[in-house]
Design an enzyme around this catalytic site. Structure first.
Site, mmCIF file in Angstrom:
data_model
loop_
_atom_site.group_PDB
_atom_site.id
_atom_site.type_symbol
_atom_site.label_atom_id
_atom_site.label_comp_id
_atom_site.label_asym_id
_atom_site.label_seq_id
_atom_site.Cartn_x
_atom_site.Cartn_y
_atom_site.Cartn_z
ATOM 1 N N HIS A 167 0.840 -1.210 0.000
ATOM 2 C CA HIS A 167 0.000 0.000 0.000
ATOM 3 C C HIS A 167 0.876 1.262 0.000
ATOM 4 O O HIS A 167 0.891 2.038 0.959
ATOM 5 C CB HIS A 167 -0.875 -0.059 1.262
ATOM 6 N N GLU A 270 -0.790 1.483 -5.383
ATOM 7 C CA GLU A 270 -0.553 0.243 -4.651
ATOM 8 C C GLU A 270 -0.476 -0.965 -5.578
ATOM 9 O O GLU A 270 -1.273 -1.083 -6.518
ATOM 10 C CB GLU A 270 -1.689 0.048 -3.640
#
Ligand code: TA6
Length: 307
Positions: A167, A270
Site C-alpha cells: 500500500h 498500490e
C-alpha cells in the site's frame, strides 16, 4: 515481544537495528547510495531516500505504537484488503501490517541492501484467519530501485484464498498537478462513498480533482506517476490489481493520524491482488508479488548535468 534479529544473523555495515519512533524496533539503512528505514512491525518500509528527498511519504501525525498501522510508507495488506471480499473482515487491511515480523536476512552488495523478513501463522492470526501460512518479504533497497517482494506459501492442508497489497504512499509536490499514466484502458471499481462504484474504464491518464479511491482490476500495467519534473514508476509482477488513492480534504480531516492539509503532498499507488483478483493457493503452493519502484528527478539530473 520485541524482536531481535535471528541469533545467527549478523547485520552488515550500514544496517543496524535501532529503537525507532515510539520505541518500535526499526532497521536503519545507511549506504553510500541511499538511506532508508524498515520497522519490524508490519515489515513496514517507512523511508527510501535514493538521492534527494524521500520517495515515500509518512504523515507528520503518524502514530508509532504497537498494534497501530503506521500512516505512510509501504504498509503490507494481508490476508485481506480493506474489509476483505465481503467487507466484514477486521482489522482493516488484515493483520500483517500491525504484527511484528522476524528479520531473518540482511546482506549488502555494492549497490543495495537486501532484507528478508518473515511472518508465519500464530494462534492469534488463526483466530482471525483460520489458515496456516508462511510469508516472506524481501526488501531490496538501493540507489536505483526499491524492490519489494511478498511471497506467501500455504503451509496447511486446505486451500485458502487471500488478498494482498503493498500500500505504497508516495510523496508528491502537489496532487492537483499530478498525473498517473499507464492504467489507461483498465477497468476499475470506484470506492469513494456515494459515487458510482462502476466498473468503469480508465480512458485517460489519471488526474486528481477530489477524493480518489480506485481499485483497478485485471491489469499488470506499470503505473507512472508524473510529478512535475519527477517521475516515479511502479512496475508490478504477480499483481493483477492496482489501487490509486488520495483522501482529499474531508477524509484527511477525518483521520486522526493524517494532517488536515497533508493530502496535497501524497498519493497511494498500490501493488495488489484485491477483490476479483484475490489469489487461491492449494496446500504447499506459493504465490509471489513484486513491486519495483524507481524515481527519476529530471530537475536534479539537469542540475547535475549543468554543474
Ligand atoms: O487503499 C485505499 C484504501 O482502502 C482507502 O479506502 C483508505 O481506507 C486507505 O486504504 C487507508 O486505509 P487505512 O486502513 O490505512 O486507514
Amino acid at each position: 515481544m520485541t524482536q531481535v534479529p535471528s541469533p545467527q544473523l549478523t547485520l552488515p555495515d550500514g544496517v543496524e537495528l535501532v529503537p525507532g519512533r515510539g520505541g518500535l524496533p526499526a532497521v536503519r539503512i545507511d549506504l553510500p547510495g541511499c538511506t532508508g528505514e524498515v520497522y519490524l512491525q508490519g515489515a513496514h518500509v517507512t523511508s527510501w531516500r535514493p538521492a534527494g528527498g524521500d520517495v515515500l511519504w509518512v504523515s507528520e501525525a503518524a502514530v508509532f505504537r504497537t498494534g497501530k498501522a503506521i500512516r505512510g510508507g509501504v504498509p503490507i495488506c494481508f490476508p485481506w484488503f480493506a474489509g476483505g471480499v465481503d467487507g466484514t473482515s477486521t482489522p482493516a487491511h488484515g493483520f500483517a501490517r500491525i504484527t511484528e515480523w522476524n528479520l531473518v536476512g540482511a546482506t549488502v552488495d555494492d549497490r543495495s541492501v537486501e532484507l528478508k523478513l518473515a511472518l508465519t501463522d500464530t494462534v492469534d492470526t488463526r483466530a482471525m484467519w483460520p489458515h496456516s501460512f508462511a510469508a516472506e518479504y524481501g526488501v531490496r533497497m538501493g540507489r536505483d530501485e526499491l524492490c519489494l517482494t511478498l511471497a506467501v506459501t500455504n503451509t496447511g492442508d486446505e486451500a485458502f484464498t487471500f488478498e494482498e497489497a503493498l500500500h505504497s504512499y508516495f510523496a508528491v509536490r502537489d496532487i492537483r498537478q499530478v498525473r498517473v499514466e499507464g492504467l489507461e484502458g483498465a477497468s476499475y471499481l470506484n470506492t469513494v462513498p456515494g459515487e458510482d462504484a462502476g466498473p468503469h474504464v480508465q480512458d485517460d491518464p489519471i488526474g486528481f480533482t477530489g477524493e480518489t479511491d480506485r481499485t483497478y482490476q485485471g491489469t499488470t500495467a506499470t503505473a507512472v506517476i508524473r510529478d512535475g519534473d519527477r517521475t516515479v514508476t511502479v512496475a508490478r509482477d504477480g499483481s493483477a490489481s492496482a489501487v490509486v488513492w488520495n483522501p482529499w480534504v474531508a477524509k484527511s480531516a477525518a483521520m486522526s493520524d493524517f494532517g488536515d492539509d497533508e493530502w496535497t503532498g501524497m498519493l497511494c499507488v498500490e501493488t495488489a491482488n484485491a477483490k476479483a483478483d484475490a489469489v487461491t493457493l492449494e496446500p504447499g503452493a506459493e504465490h509471489t508479488m513484486t513491486a519495483r519502484i524507481t524515481e527519476v528527478d529530471h530537475g536534479q539530473e539537469a542540475l547535475i548535468g549543468s554543474s
